[in-house]
Enzyme design. Sequence first.
Site, mmCIF file in Angstrom:
data_model
loop_
_atom_site.group_PDB
_atom_site.id
_atom_site.type_symbol
_atom_site.label_atom_id
_atom_site.label_comp_id
_atom_site.label_asym_id
_atom_site.label_seq_id
_atom_site.Cartn_x
_atom_site.Cartn_y
_atom_site.Cartn_z
ATOM 1 N N ARG A 80 0.830 -1.200 0.000
ATOM 2 C CA ARG A 80 0.000 0.000 0.000
ATOM 3 C C ARG A 80 0.869 1.256 0.000
ATOM 4 O O ARG A 80 1.798 1.385 0.793
ATOM 5 C CB ARG A 80 -0.938 -0.001 1.206
ATOM 6 C CG ARG A 80 -1.837 -1.231 1.218
ATOM 7 C CD ARG A 80 -2.851 -1.222 2.328
ATOM 8 N NE ARG A 80 -3.630 -2.456 2.311
ATOM 9 C CZ ARG A 80 -4.799 -2.616 2.918
ATOM 10 N NH1 ARG A 80 -5.328 -1.608 3.586
ATOM 11 N NH2 ARG A 80 -5.442 -3.773 2.852
ATOM 12 N N SER B 75 -21.878 -14.061 14.470
ATOM 13 C CA SER B 75 -21.268 -12.994 13.681
ATOM 14 C C SER B 75 -21.365 -13.286 12.190
ATOM 15 O O SER B 75 -21.053 -14.388 11.733
ATOM 16 C CB SER B 75 -19.789 -12.854 14.077
ATOM 17 O OG SER B 75 -19.135 -11.886 13.288
ATOM 18 N N SER C 140 -19.481 -2.419 3.305
ATOM 19 C CA SER C 140 -18.857 -1.351 2.534
ATOM 20 C C SER C 140 -18.049 -1.808 1.331
ATOM 21 O O SER C 140 -17.755 -1.000 0.450
ATOM 22 C CB SER C 140 -17.951 -0.520 3.449
ATOM 23 O OG SER C 140 -16.892 -1.311 3.956
ATOM 24 N N HIS D 272 -21.573 2.628 7.811
ATOM 25 C CA HIS D 272 -21.680 3.100 6.427
ATOM 26 C C HIS D 272 -23.108 3.491 6.070
ATOM 27 O O HIS D 272 -23.446 3.588 4.886
ATOM 28 C CB HIS D 272 -21.151 2.049 5.468
ATOM 29 C CG HIS D 272 -19.678 1.842 5.565
ATOM 30 N ND1 HIS D 272 -18.760 2.628 4.894
ATOM 31 C CD2 HIS D 272 -18.948 0.961 6.301
ATOM 32 C CE1 HIS D 272 -17.536 2.237 5.191
ATOM 33 N NE2 HIS D 272 -17.619 1.230 6.045
ATOM 34 N N THR E 119 -20.388 5.755 13.375
ATOM 35 C CA THR E 119 -19.178 6.569 13.321
ATOM 36 C C THR E 119 -19.532 8.021 13.056
ATOM 37 O O THR E 119 -20.587 8.324 12.498
ATOM 38 C CB THR E 119 -18.231 6.062 12.213
ATOM 39 O OG1 THR E 119 -17.015 6.801 12.245
ATOM 40 C CG2 THR E 119 -18.856 6.230 10.835
ATOM 41 N N LYS F 101 -17.585 9.373 8.758
ATOM 42 C CA LYS F 101 -17.972 9.167 7.360
ATOM 43 C C LYS F 101 -19.033 10.194 6.975
ATOM 44 O O LYS F 101 -18.699 11.315 6.622
ATOM 45 C CB LYS F 101 -18.400 7.715 7.172
ATOM 46 C CG LYS F 101 -17.201 6.766 7.323
ATOM 47 C CD LYS F 101 -17.537 5.332 7.112
ATOM 48 C CE LYS F 101 -16.285 4.456 7.061
ATOM 49 N NZ LYS F 101 -15.438 4.521 8.259
ATOM 50 N N THR G 210 -8.741 5.907 27.502
ATOM 51 C CA THR G 210 -8.433 6.688 26.311
ATOM 52 C C THR G 210 -8.845 8.137 26.504
ATOM 53 O O THR G 210 -9.953 8.414 26.964
ATOM 54 C CB THR G 210 -9.164 6.117 25.081
ATOM 55 O OG1 THR G 210 -8.773 4.762 24.883
ATOM 56 C CG2 THR G 210 -8.829 6.913 23.832
ATOM 57 N N THR G 211 -7.959 9.060 26.144
ATOM 58 C CA THR G 211 -8.298 10.477 26.195
ATOM 59 C C THR G 211 -9.505 10.746 25.302
ATOM 60 O O THR G 211 -9.604 10.212 24.193
ATOM 61 C CB THR G 211 -7.110 11.331 25.727
ATOM 62 O OG1 THR G 211 -6.019 11.114 26.634
ATOM 63 C CG2 THR G 211 -7.448 12.810 25.704
ATOM 64 N N THR H 253 -8.356 -6.863 2.856
ATOM 65 C CA THR H 253 -9.632 -6.164 2.964
ATOM 66 C C THR H 253 -10.731 -6.937 2.256
ATOM 67 O O THR H 253 -11.874 -6.990 2.726
ATOM 68 C CB THR H 253 -9.512 -4.748 2.380
ATOM 69 O OG1 THR H 253 -8.417 -4.073 3.020
ATOM 70 C CG2 THR H 253 -10.778 -3.956 2.610
#
Length: 438
Positions: A51, A167, A219, A247, A275, A278, A307-308, A393
Amino acid sequence: MTGRLVSANRGAQRHRRPPPSGVTETFELSIDYQAAIRAALDQVRQEGRYRVFADLKRHRGSFPMATWTQASGETSEIVVWCSNDYLGQGQNPIVTEAMHRAIDEAGAGSGGTRNISGTTHYHVELEAELADLHGKEAALLFTSGYVSNEASLSTLQKVLPGLVVFSDALNHNSMISGIRNGGGPRKIFRHNDLAHLEELLAATPADAPKLIAFESVYSMDGDIADLKGTVALAKKYGALTYLDEVHAVGMYGLRGGGVSERDGVAAEIDIIEGTLAKAFGVMGGYIAASADLVDAIRSYASGFIFTTSLPPALSAGALASIRWLKEHNEVRIRHQERAEALKRRFADAGLPVMPSVSHIVPVLVGDPVHCKLVSDMLLVDHGVYVQPINYPTVPRGTERLRFTPTPFHTDAMMDDLTAALSGLWAKCNIARLGGVAA
Protein backbone atom coordinates in the site's frame (compact mmCIF):
# COMPACT_ATOMS: atom_id res chain seq x y z
CA MET A 1 21.78 -8.13 31.05
CA THR A 2 22.05 -6.14 27.83
CA GLY A 3 22.22 -7.42 24.27
CA ARG A 4 23.55 -6.37 20.91
CA LEU A 5 22.28 -7.80 17.60
CA VAL A 6 24.56 -8.89 14.77
CA SER A 7 23.82 -10.18 11.28
CA ALA A 8 22.95 -13.82 10.71
CA ASN A 9 26.32 -14.64 9.10
CA ARG A 10 28.21 -13.76 12.27
CA GLY A 11 27.47 -17.19 13.65
CA ALA A 12 25.73 -18.44 16.75
CA GLN A 13 25.79 -16.91 20.20
CA ARG A 14 29.39 -16.60 21.49
CA HIS A 15 30.36 -18.27 24.73
CA ARG A 16 32.23 -16.33 27.35
CA ARG A 17 33.53 -17.00 30.79
CA PRO A 18 31.20 -15.71 33.51
CA PRO A 19 31.80 -11.96 34.00
CA PRO A 20 33.33 -10.69 37.23
CA SER A 21 30.92 -9.92 40.02
CA GLY A 22 29.05 -6.67 39.45
CA VAL A 23 29.85 -6.49 35.73
CA THR A 24 26.93 -6.59 33.25
CA GLU A 25 27.37 -9.30 30.65
CA THR A 26 27.12 -8.32 26.99
CA PHE A 27 26.06 -10.96 24.50
CA GLU A 28 25.54 -11.15 20.77
CA LEU A 29 22.69 -12.94 19.00
CA SER A 30 22.56 -14.23 15.45
CA ILE A 31 18.97 -13.03 14.85
CA ASP A 32 18.68 -10.40 12.14
CA TYR A 33 15.41 -8.72 13.02
CA GLN A 34 15.64 -6.14 10.26
CA ALA A 35 16.06 -8.86 7.63
CA ALA A 36 12.95 -10.62 8.93
CA ILE A 37 10.96 -7.38 8.81
CA ARG A 38 12.16 -6.64 5.28
CA ALA A 39 11.19 -10.16 4.22
CA ALA A 40 7.65 -9.61 5.49
CA LEU A 41 7.42 -6.37 3.51
CA ASP A 42 8.89 -8.02 0.41
CA GLN A 43 6.18 -10.67 0.60
CA VAL A 44 3.49 -7.98 0.45
CA ARG A 45 5.23 -6.31 -2.50
CA GLN A 46 5.60 -9.60 -4.38
CA GLU A 47 1.86 -10.24 -4.02
CA GLY A 48 1.15 -6.84 -5.58
CA ARG A 49 -0.70 -5.50 -2.54
CA TYR A 50 1.85 -3.15 -0.99
CA ARG A 51 0.00 0.00 0.00
CA VAL A 52 1.22 3.44 -0.99
CA PHE A 53 -0.46 6.44 0.59
CA ALA A 54 -1.51 9.34 -1.61
CA ASP A 55 -0.36 12.69 -0.20
CA LEU A 56 -3.55 14.76 -0.55
CA LYS A 57 -4.68 18.20 0.54
CA ARG A 58 -8.41 18.71 0.20
CA HIS A 59 -9.72 22.09 -0.96
CA ARG A 60 -12.16 23.69 1.45
CA GLY A 61 -15.18 24.85 -0.49
CA SER A 62 -14.49 22.80 -3.64
CA PHE A 63 -15.13 19.22 -2.55
CA PRO A 64 -14.24 16.66 -4.00
CA MET A 65 -11.17 18.44 -5.41
CA ALA A 66 -7.72 18.03 -3.83
CA THR A 67 -4.04 18.67 -4.47
CA TRP A 68 -1.84 15.60 -4.87
CA THR A 69 1.83 15.96 -3.93
CA GLN A 70 4.09 13.38 -5.56
CA ALA A 71 7.30 11.99 -4.07
CA SER A 72 9.23 14.33 -6.34
CA GLY A 73 7.49 17.32 -4.79
CA GLU A 74 5.46 18.06 -7.92
CA THR A 75 1.78 18.81 -7.37
CA SER A 76 -1.36 18.40 -9.46
CA GLU A 77 -5.10 18.89 -9.02
CA ILE A 78 -7.22 15.74 -8.80
CA VAL A 79 -10.78 14.54 -8.19
CA VAL A 80 -11.20 12.24 -5.18
CA TRP A 81 -13.55 9.32 -5.93
CA CYS A 82 -13.06 7.19 -2.81
CA SER A 83 -13.64 9.47 0.16
CA ASN A 84 -15.62 8.19 3.13
CA ASP A 85 -16.77 11.77 3.67
CA TYR A 86 -19.84 10.57 1.81
CA LEU A 87 -21.86 13.79 1.99
CA GLY A 88 -19.04 16.33 2.04
CA GLN A 89 -19.91 17.32 5.60
CA GLY A 90 -16.24 17.71 6.46
CA GLN A 91 -16.41 20.96 4.49
CA ASN A 92 -19.89 22.13 5.38
CA PRO A 93 -19.48 25.70 6.77
CA ILE A 94 -21.96 24.84 9.53
CA VAL A 95 -19.56 22.14 10.73
CA THR A 96 -16.29 24.03 10.35
CA GLU A 97 -17.68 27.16 12.02
CA ALA A 98 -18.83 25.08 15.01
CA MET A 99 -15.32 23.65 15.29
CA HIS A 100 -13.73 27.11 15.16
CA ARG A 101 -16.04 28.33 17.92
CA ALA A 102 -15.20 25.34 20.11
CA ILE A 103 -11.46 26.00 19.75
CA ASP A 104 -11.98 29.66 20.65
CA GLU A 105 -14.13 28.73 23.63
CA ALA A 106 -12.34 25.67 25.03
CA GLY A 107 -8.94 25.30 23.37
CA ALA A 108 -7.48 22.32 21.55
CA GLY A 109 -7.66 19.15 23.65
CA SER A 110 -10.16 17.77 26.13
CA GLY A 111 -7.65 17.51 28.95
CA GLY A 112 -7.96 13.85 29.82
CA THR A 113 -10.02 10.69 29.80
CA ARG A 114 -13.74 10.97 30.33
CA ASN A 115 -13.26 10.07 33.99
CA ILE A 116 -10.40 12.53 34.55
CA SER A 117 -11.59 15.99 33.50
CA GLY A 118 -12.18 14.91 29.87
CA THR A 119 -15.98 15.05 29.89
CA THR A 120 -16.81 18.42 28.40
CA HIS A 121 -20.21 19.89 27.75
CA TYR A 122 -19.64 19.19 24.05
CA HIS A 123 -19.44 15.45 24.78
CA VAL A 124 -22.61 15.51 26.87
CA GLU A 125 -24.55 17.34 24.16
CA LEU A 126 -23.25 15.07 21.42
CA GLU A 127 -24.19 11.88 23.25
CA ALA A 128 -27.70 13.23 23.82
CA GLU A 129 -27.99 14.09 20.11
CA LEU A 130 -26.86 10.60 19.10
CA ALA A 131 -29.31 8.94 21.46
CA ASP A 132 -32.08 11.04 19.92
CA LEU A 133 -30.93 10.20 16.39
CA HIS A 134 -31.48 6.49 17.04
CA GLY A 135 -34.39 6.74 19.47
CA LYS A 136 -32.37 5.27 22.34
CA GLU A 137 -32.10 6.17 26.02
CA ALA A 138 -28.37 6.85 25.90
CA ALA A 139 -25.23 6.93 23.76
CA LEU A 140 -21.51 6.65 24.44
CA LEU A 141 -18.66 8.26 22.50
CA PHE A 142 -15.39 6.58 21.52
CA THR A 143 -12.35 7.89 19.69
CA SER A 144 -13.16 5.89 16.52
CA GLY A 145 -15.65 3.46 15.05
CA TYR A 146 -13.02 0.73 15.32
CA VAL A 147 -12.62 1.33 19.04
CA SER A 148 -16.37 1.47 19.65
CA ASN A 149 -16.82 -1.95 18.03
CA GLU A 150 -13.78 -3.58 19.61
CA ALA A 151 -14.45 -2.22 23.09
CA SER A 152 -18.21 -2.82 23.12
CA LEU A 153 -18.23 -6.34 21.70
CA SER A 154 -15.41 -7.55 23.93
CA THR A 155 -16.94 -5.94 27.02
CA LEU A 156 -20.40 -7.42 26.45
CA GLN A 157 -18.85 -10.86 26.90
CA LYS A 158 -17.48 -9.76 30.28
CA VAL A 159 -20.75 -8.41 31.62
CA LEU A 160 -22.79 -11.30 30.18
CA PRO A 161 -20.84 -14.48 31.09
CA GLY A 162 -21.29 -17.32 28.61
CA LEU A 163 -22.57 -14.98 25.89
CA VAL A 164 -22.61 -16.74 22.51
CA VAL A 165 -21.91 -14.30 19.68
CA PHE A 166 -23.30 -14.98 16.20
CA SER A 167 -21.27 -12.99 13.68
CA ASP A 168 -21.84 -12.41 9.97
CA ALA A 169 -18.96 -13.83 7.93
CA LEU A 170 -18.23 -10.44 6.33
CA ASN A 171 -18.29 -8.33 9.47
CA HIS A 172 -15.67 -5.60 9.73
CA ASN A 173 -12.27 -6.36 11.25
CA SER A 174 -13.11 -4.21 14.29
CA MET A 175 -16.12 -6.39 15.06
CA ILE A 176 -14.13 -9.58 14.58
CA SER A 177 -11.40 -8.25 16.86
CA GLY A 178 -13.89 -7.34 19.58
CA ILE A 179 -15.61 -10.70 19.40
CA ARG A 180 -12.32 -12.60 19.56
CA ASN A 181 -10.92 -10.48 22.36
CA GLY A 182 -14.01 -11.16 24.43
CA GLY A 183 -12.85 -14.78 24.64
CA GLY A 184 -16.31 -16.30 24.64
CA PRO A 185 -17.97 -18.80 22.29
CA ARG A 186 -18.70 -17.50 18.80
CA LYS A 187 -20.42 -18.85 15.72
CA ILE A 188 -20.00 -17.48 12.20
CA PHE A 189 -22.99 -17.50 9.85
CA ARG A 190 -22.72 -17.20 6.09
CA HIS A 191 -22.99 -13.65 4.85
CA ASN A 192 -26.59 -12.37 4.97
CA ASP A 193 -27.81 -15.98 5.19
CA LEU A 194 -30.66 -15.97 7.70
CA ALA A 195 -31.39 -19.66 7.18
CA HIS A 196 -27.86 -20.51 8.28
CA LEU A 197 -28.13 -18.09 11.20
CA GLU A 198 -31.29 -19.82 12.36
CA GLU A 199 -29.61 -23.22 12.15
CA LEU A 200 -26.88 -21.99 14.47
CA LEU A 201 -29.34 -20.33 16.85
CA ALA A 202 -31.51 -23.44 17.02
CA ALA A 203 -28.47 -25.61 17.82
CA THR A 204 -27.48 -23.40 20.77
CA PRO A 205 -28.94 -24.11 24.24
CA ALA A 206 -32.08 -22.06 24.76
CA ASP A 207 -30.88 -20.78 28.14
CA ALA A 208 -27.54 -19.46 26.78
CA PRO A 209 -27.26 -15.69 26.41
CA LYS A 210 -26.95 -14.77 22.72
CA LEU A 211 -25.93 -11.79 20.61
CA ILE A 212 -26.27 -11.38 16.83
CA ALA A 213 -23.63 -9.00 15.46
CA PHE A 214 -24.05 -7.73 11.91
CA GLU A 215 -23.80 -4.65 9.69
CA SER A 216 -26.42 -2.78 7.73
CA VAL A 217 -24.38 -1.66 4.70
CA TYR A 218 -21.37 -3.83 3.88
CA SER A 219 -18.86 -1.35 2.53
CA MET A 220 -16.85 -3.50 0.12
CA ASP A 221 -19.78 -5.10 -1.75
CA GLY A 222 -22.45 -2.46 -1.17
CA ASP A 223 -25.15 -4.93 -0.13
CA ILE A 224 -27.55 -4.39 2.77
CA ALA A 225 -28.60 -6.87 5.45
CA ASP A 226 -32.19 -7.99 6.05
CA LEU A 227 -32.70 -6.09 9.30
CA LYS A 228 -36.33 -7.08 9.81
CA GLY A 229 -35.54 -10.75 9.26
CA THR A 230 -32.60 -10.63 11.66
CA VAL A 231 -34.67 -8.91 14.34
CA ALA A 232 -37.38 -11.56 13.96
CA LEU A 233 -34.86 -14.34 14.51
CA ALA A 234 -33.40 -12.55 17.52
CA LYS A 235 -36.83 -12.34 19.12
CA LYS A 236 -37.61 -15.97 18.32
CA TYR A 237 -34.42 -17.23 19.98
CA GLY A 238 -34.03 -14.67 22.75
CA ALA A 239 -30.93 -12.95 21.36
CA LEU A 240 -29.67 -9.39 21.61
CA THR A 241 -28.90 -7.53 18.39
CA TYR A 242 -25.77 -5.46 17.70
CA LEU A 243 -25.94 -3.48 14.46
CA ASP A 244 -22.98 -1.70 12.87
CA GLU A 245 -24.43 1.28 10.94
CA VAL A 246 -21.06 2.88 10.19
CA HIS A 247 -21.68 3.10 6.43
CA ALA A 248 -25.32 4.11 6.81
CA VAL A 249 -25.70 6.72 9.55
CA GLY A 250 -26.39 10.13 8.09
CA MET A 251 -27.25 8.64 4.68
CA TYR A 252 -30.39 6.57 5.19
CA GLY A 253 -33.67 7.36 6.92
CA LEU A 254 -35.54 10.66 6.93
CA ARG A 255 -33.28 12.06 9.66
CA GLY A 256 -30.14 10.08 8.85
CA GLY A 257 -30.58 7.42 11.51
CA GLY A 258 -29.39 4.73 9.11
CA VAL A 259 -30.96 1.68 7.51
CA SER A 260 -32.58 0.78 10.83
CA GLU A 261 -34.51 4.08 10.70
CA ARG A 262 -35.31 3.63 6.99
CA ASP A 263 -36.65 0.12 7.60
CA GLY A 264 -38.53 1.08 10.77
CA VAL A 265 -36.71 -1.30 13.12
CA ALA A 266 -34.39 1.02 15.08
CA ALA A 267 -36.47 0.61 18.24
CA GLU A 268 -36.09 -3.17 18.00
CA ILE A 269 -32.30 -3.16 17.66
CA ASP A 270 -30.65 -3.41 21.09
CA ILE A 271 -27.33 -1.74 20.23
CA ILE A 272 -26.64 0.53 17.29
CA GLU A 273 -23.01 1.37 16.58
CA GLY A 274 -21.91 4.17 14.29
CA THR A 275 -19.18 6.57 13.32
CA LEU A 276 -18.73 10.31 13.14
CA ALA A 277 -15.99 9.99 10.49
CA LYS A 278 -17.97 9.17 7.36
CA ALA A 279 -21.32 10.83 6.56
CA PHE A 280 -20.91 13.23 9.49
CA GLY A 281 -17.48 14.25 8.18
CA VAL A 282 -15.48 14.47 11.41
CA MET A 283 -14.03 11.70 13.60
CA GLY A 284 -15.09 9.35 16.39
CA GLY A 285 -17.34 6.38 17.07
CA TYR A 286 -20.28 5.61 19.33
CA ILE A 287 -22.92 3.17 20.49
CA ALA A 288 -26.57 3.94 21.28
CA ALA A 289 -28.64 1.63 23.46
CA SER A 290 -30.53 1.43 26.74
CA ALA A 291 -29.24 3.53 29.62
CA ASP A 292 -28.19 0.46 31.62
CA LEU A 293 -26.34 -1.15 28.73
CA VAL A 294 -24.48 2.05 27.90
CA ASP A 295 -23.60 2.47 31.56
CA ALA A 296 -22.21 -1.06 31.68
CA ILE A 297 -19.96 -0.46 28.67
CA ARG A 298 -18.89 2.88 30.18
CA SER A 299 -17.99 1.15 33.43
CA TYR A 300 -16.17 -1.92 32.07
CA ALA A 301 -14.70 -1.16 28.61
CA SER A 302 -10.94 -0.58 28.75
CA GLY A 303 -11.01 0.97 25.29
CA PHE A 304 -13.23 3.69 26.71
CA ILE A 305 -11.90 4.09 30.24
CA PHE A 306 -8.21 4.47 29.41
CA THR A 307 -8.43 6.69 26.31
CA THR A 308 -8.30 10.48 26.20
CA SER A 309 -11.65 11.80 25.03
CA LEU A 310 -12.34 13.48 21.70
CA PRO A 311 -11.19 17.12 21.46
CA PRO A 312 -14.00 19.65 21.98
CA ALA A 313 -13.72 20.88 18.38
CA LEU A 314 -14.40 17.41 16.97
CA SER A 315 -17.36 16.90 19.27
CA ALA A 316 -18.79 20.31 18.39
CA GLY A 317 -18.32 19.68 14.67
CA ALA A 318 -20.01 16.28 14.84
CA LEU A 319 -22.88 17.75 16.87
CA ALA A 320 -23.45 20.47 14.26
CA SER A 321 -23.24 17.93 11.42
CA ILE A 322 -25.79 15.57 12.95
CA ARG A 323 -28.24 18.38 13.69
CA TRP A 324 -27.88 19.75 10.15
CA LEU A 325 -28.33 16.38 8.44
CA LYS A 326 -31.43 15.62 10.50
CA GLU A 327 -33.09 18.55 8.75
CA HIS A 328 -31.74 18.10 5.21
CA ASN A 329 -33.05 14.90 3.67
CA GLU A 330 -32.56 16.40 0.21
CA VAL A 331 -28.84 15.71 0.57
CA ARG A 332 -29.56 12.00 1.05
CA ILE A 333 -31.86 11.97 -1.97
CA ARG A 334 -29.20 13.63 -4.11
CA HIS A 335 -26.57 11.19 -2.81
CA GLN A 336 -28.57 8.14 -3.87
CA GLU A 337 -29.28 9.67 -7.28
CA ARG A 338 -25.56 10.26 -7.88
CA ALA A 339 -24.70 6.66 -6.95
CA GLU A 340 -27.30 5.29 -9.36
CA ALA A 341 -26.08 7.63 -12.10
CA LEU A 342 -22.52 6.31 -11.80
CA LYS A 343 -23.66 2.68 -11.77
CA ARG A 344 -25.61 3.26 -14.99
CA ARG A 345 -22.63 4.86 -16.72
CA PHE A 346 -20.32 2.01 -15.74
CA ALA A 347 -22.80 -0.65 -16.83
CA ASP A 348 -23.49 1.07 -20.16
CA ALA A 349 -19.73 1.17 -20.80
CA GLY A 350 -19.45 -2.57 -20.15
CA LEU A 351 -17.33 -2.10 -17.02
CA PRO A 352 -17.70 -4.92 -14.44
CA VAL A 353 -19.56 -2.92 -11.80
CA MET A 354 -20.51 -5.29 -8.99
CA PRO A 355 -24.16 -5.54 -7.85
CA SER A 356 -24.86 -2.97 -5.15
CA VAL A 357 -28.09 -1.68 -3.62
CA SER A 358 -26.34 1.08 -1.69
CA HIS A 359 -24.19 4.13 -2.37
CA ILE A 360 -21.08 1.94 -2.73
CA VAL A 361 -20.01 1.38 -6.37
CA PRO A 362 -17.40 -1.42 -6.58
CA VAL A 363 -15.78 -2.37 -9.90
CA LEU A 364 -14.21 -5.82 -10.06
CA VAL A 365 -10.62 -6.15 -11.25
CA GLY A 366 -9.78 -9.58 -9.82
CA ASP A 367 -6.00 -9.21 -9.66
CA PRO A 368 -3.91 -7.17 -7.18
CA VAL A 369 -1.27 -6.10 -9.71
CA HIS A 370 -3.82 -4.90 -12.26
CA CYS A 371 -5.85 -3.25 -9.50
CA LYS A 372 -2.93 -1.12 -8.36
CA LEU A 373 -1.83 -0.47 -11.94
CA VAL A 374 -5.23 0.93 -12.93
CA SER A 375 -5.36 3.01 -9.74
CA ASP A 376 -1.91 4.45 -10.42
CA MET A 377 -2.69 5.25 -14.05
CA LEU A 378 -5.96 6.94 -13.15
CA LEU A 379 -4.11 9.18 -10.73
CA VAL A 380 -1.07 10.00 -12.87
CA ASP A 381 -2.70 10.23 -16.31
CA HIS A 382 -6.27 11.32 -15.55
CA GLY A 383 -6.22 13.18 -12.23
CA VAL A 384 -8.60 10.68 -10.65
CA TYR A 385 -7.92 9.15 -7.25
CA VAL A 386 -9.46 5.84 -6.21
CA GLN A 387 -7.43 3.47 -4.07
CA PRO A 388 -7.01 -0.24 -4.92
CA ILE A 389 -8.86 -2.60 -2.60
CA ASN A 390 -6.79 -5.77 -2.17
CA TYR A 391 -6.42 -8.67 0.27
CA PRO A 392 -6.87 -8.78 3.26
CA THR A 393 -9.63 -6.16 2.96
CA VAL A 394 -11.34 -8.39 0.38
CA PRO A 395 -10.74 -12.06 -0.52
CA ARG A 396 -8.00 -12.87 -3.03
CA GLY A 397 -9.33 -12.86 -6.57
CA THR A 398 -11.95 -10.21 -5.80
CA GLU A 399 -9.63 -7.18 -5.87
CA ARG A 400 -11.56 -4.09 -6.89
CA LEU A 401 -11.80 -0.35 -7.21
CA ARG A 402 -14.36 1.09 -4.82
CA PHE A 403 -16.02 4.32 -5.90
CA THR A 404 -18.05 6.48 -3.52
CA PRO A 405 -19.88 9.19 -5.48
CA THR A 406 -21.09 12.12 -3.40
CA PRO A 407 -23.75 14.79 -3.97
CA PHE A 408 -20.92 16.97 -5.31
CA HIS A 409 -19.67 14.71 -8.11
CA THR A 410 -21.01 16.20 -11.34
CA ASP A 411 -22.15 14.55 -14.56
CA ALA A 412 -19.01 15.87 -16.25
CA MET A 413 -16.82 14.25 -13.59
CA MET A 414 -18.67 10.96 -14.09
CA ASP A 415 -18.29 11.11 -17.87
CA ASP A 416 -14.56 11.77 -17.57
CA LEU A 417 -14.14 8.93 -15.09
CA THR A 418 -16.08 6.44 -17.22
CA ALA A 419 -14.08 7.32 -20.33
CA ALA A 420 -10.78 6.98 -18.45
CA LEU A 421 -11.74 3.61 -16.99
CA SER A 422 -12.90 2.28 -20.35
CA GLY A 423 -9.59 3.22 -21.94
CA LEU A 424 -7.57 1.62 -19.15
CA TRP A 425 -9.65 -1.56 -19.22
CA ALA A 426 -8.78 -1.94 -22.88
CA LYS A 427 -5.12 -1.00 -22.38
CA CYS A 428 -4.64 -3.47 -19.53
CA ASN A 429 -6.81 -6.18 -21.15
CA ILE A 430 -9.02 -6.61 -18.08
CA ALA A 431 -12.30 -8.55 -18.33
CA ARG A 432 -15.46 -6.52 -18.84
CA LEU A 433 -19.07 -7.49 -18.13
CA GLY A 434 -19.65 -11.07 -19.24
CA GLY A 435 -16.08 -12.05 -18.42
CA VAL A 436 -14.64 -11.09 -21.80
CA ALA A 437 -11.36 -9.19 -21.81
CA ALA A 438 -11.31 -5.79 -23.46
